[in-house]
Motif scaffolding. Structure first.
Motif, mmCIF file in Angstrom:
data_model
loop_
_atom_site.group_PDB
_atom_site.id
_atom_site.type_symbol
_atom_site.label_atom_id
_atom_site.label_comp_id
_atom_site.label_asym_id
_atom_site.label_seq_id
_atom_site.Cartn_x
_atom_site.Cartn_y
_atom_site.Cartn_z
ATOM 1 N N GLY A 152 0.829 -1.202 0.000
ATOM 2 C CA GLY A 152 0.000 0.000 0.000
ATOM 3 C C GLY A 152 0.861 1.249 0.000
ATOM 4 O O GLY A 152 0.555 2.240 0.661
ATOM 5 N N ALA A 153 1.951 1.213 -0.781
ATOM 6 C CA ALA A 153 2.990 2.240 -0.682
ATOM 7 C C ALA A 153 2.833 3.371 -1.681
ATOM 8 O O ALA A 153 3.695 4.246 -1.755
ATOM 9 N N SER A 154 1.742 3.397 -2.434
ATOM 10 C CA SER A 154 1.614 4.425 -3.465
ATOM 11 C C SER A 154 1.146 5.765 -2.925
ATOM 12 O O SER A 154 1.227 6.782 -3.628
ATOM 13 N N SER A 155 0.645 5.792 -1.697
ATOM 14 C CA SER A 155 0.160 7.053 -1.130
ATOM 15 C C SER A 155 0.045 6.916 0.381
ATOM 16 O O SER A 155 0.246 5.836 0.948
ATOM 17 N N GLY A 156 -0.278 8.016 1.032
ATOM 18 C CA GLY A 156 -0.624 8.008 2.441
ATOM 19 C C GLY A 156 0.427 7.426 3.354
ATOM 20 O O GLY A 156 1.630 7.687 3.208
ATOM 21 N N ILE A 157 -0.019 6.618 4.304
ATOM 22 C CA ILE A 157 0.867 6.037 5.306
ATOM 23 C C ILE A 157 1.954 5.188 4.662
ATOM 24 O O ILE A 157 3.113 5.226 5.063
ATOM 25 N N GLY A 158 1.589 4.409 3.646
ATOM 26 C CA GLY A 158 2.574 3.545 3.010
ATOM 27 C C GLY A 158 3.699 4.323 2.350
ATOM 28 O O GLY A 158 4.881 4.016 2.531
ATOM 29 N N ALA A 159 3.347 5.356 1.593
ATOM 30 C CA ALA A 159 4.360 6.165 0.922
ATOM 31 C C ALA A 159 5.246 6.875 1.934
ATOM 32 O O ALA A 159 6.479 6.889 1.809
ATOM 33 N N ALA A 160 4.621 7.458 2.956
ATOM 34 C CA ALA A 160 5.392 8.177 3.977
ATOM 35 C C ALA A 160 6.328 7.237 4.724
ATOM 36 O O ALA A 160 7.473 7.595 5.042
#
Length: 258
Positions: free
Chosen positions: A19-27
């Protein structure tokens, strides 16, 4: 975020963030990379993943984008092999991918039920299957090994119309507790992070007017969490001494009372 330096808290670690494309995952991917980890970003939106990877590499970090749907077990297994070939044995797994839908049970929004169960539960189980052997190997070699889940305060709070989402997150929180009875003996740390209201795109999937109003009011009235706040917590869990397992962490905005 500063340029990566040698000797930083997560140097030589290999991390997976779903889930790394946005939000918590990216951060979180950016934060782990900033602390020295080599990070593989997994998500469905390849262009968004690459944007995060570009930011990481511009700062001197090491990252890899893998456009993969975690509900596809075979695709996730292939992604795992790619990570091993590129970075080596994975010793930090942040199972973060998830979706939230809110509606009265009598609306019978079964497609929304299925999506939440498939992603929030089955996607997590697929992630465990893909990487638990790596975690075993990392721990057996004497290094730290972390399996960290994104749960939610919805796992324990009684929130009307959140019944399916809350059920999936209760599953995740209890899964983490039970997994520790097996994996803790193998020196693998298992943690569940349970955030309150975070200013991410997750609420964009919510079209119930009451829930939308509740979330919008919270964002307007209080200083809600940012994705970077949760990322900092995940990094703190992973950087603790390897004999220390922070098992269940609830993160709330100071003013949130719901």
């Amino acid at each position: 975020m500063s340029t990566v330096l040698s000797g930083t808290p997560l140097s030589d670690r290999v991390a997976i963030v779903t889930g790394a494309s946005s939000g918590i995952g990216a951060a979180t991917a950016e934060r782990l990379a900033g602390l020295g980890a080599r990070v593989a970003l997994i998500g469905r939106r390849g262009d968004r993943l690459q944007e995060v990877v570009d930011r990481i590499t511009e700062r001197g970090g090491s990252a890899l984008a893998l456009a993969t749907d975690v509900t596809d077990r075979d695709a996730l297994a292939r992604a795992a092999q790619t990570v091993r070939e590129r970075f080596g044995t994975v010793d930090l797994v942040f199972a973060n991918a998830g979706v939230q839908h809110v509606s009265p049970i009598t609306d019978l929004t079964v497609a929304d039920w299925d999506e939440q169960i498939d992603l929030n539960i089955k996607g997590v189980m697929n992630t465990i299957q893909a990487f638990v052997r790596d975690l075993e190997a990392a721990a057996a070699a004497g290094g730290p090994a972390d399996l960290i889940f994104t749960s939610s305060i919805a796992a324990t709070r009684i929130l009307e119309k959140f019944q399916v989402y809350s059920g999936t997150k209760a599953y995740i929180s209890h899964l983490a507790r039970v997994l520790r009875t097996e994996l803790g003996r193998k020196k693998i740390r298992v943690s569940a992070v349970e955030p309150g209201m975070v200013d991410t795109e997750l609420p964009d999937h919510v079209d119930d007017p009451d829930a939308t109003r509740l979330m919008a009011d919270l964002i307007k009235e209080i200083d809600v969490l940012q994705s970077a706040d949760v990322a900092e917590t995940v990094a703190f869990v992973a950087a603790a001494p390897k004999n220390v397992n922070l098992t269940e962490i609830t993160i709330l905005p100071t003013e949130q009372i719901i």
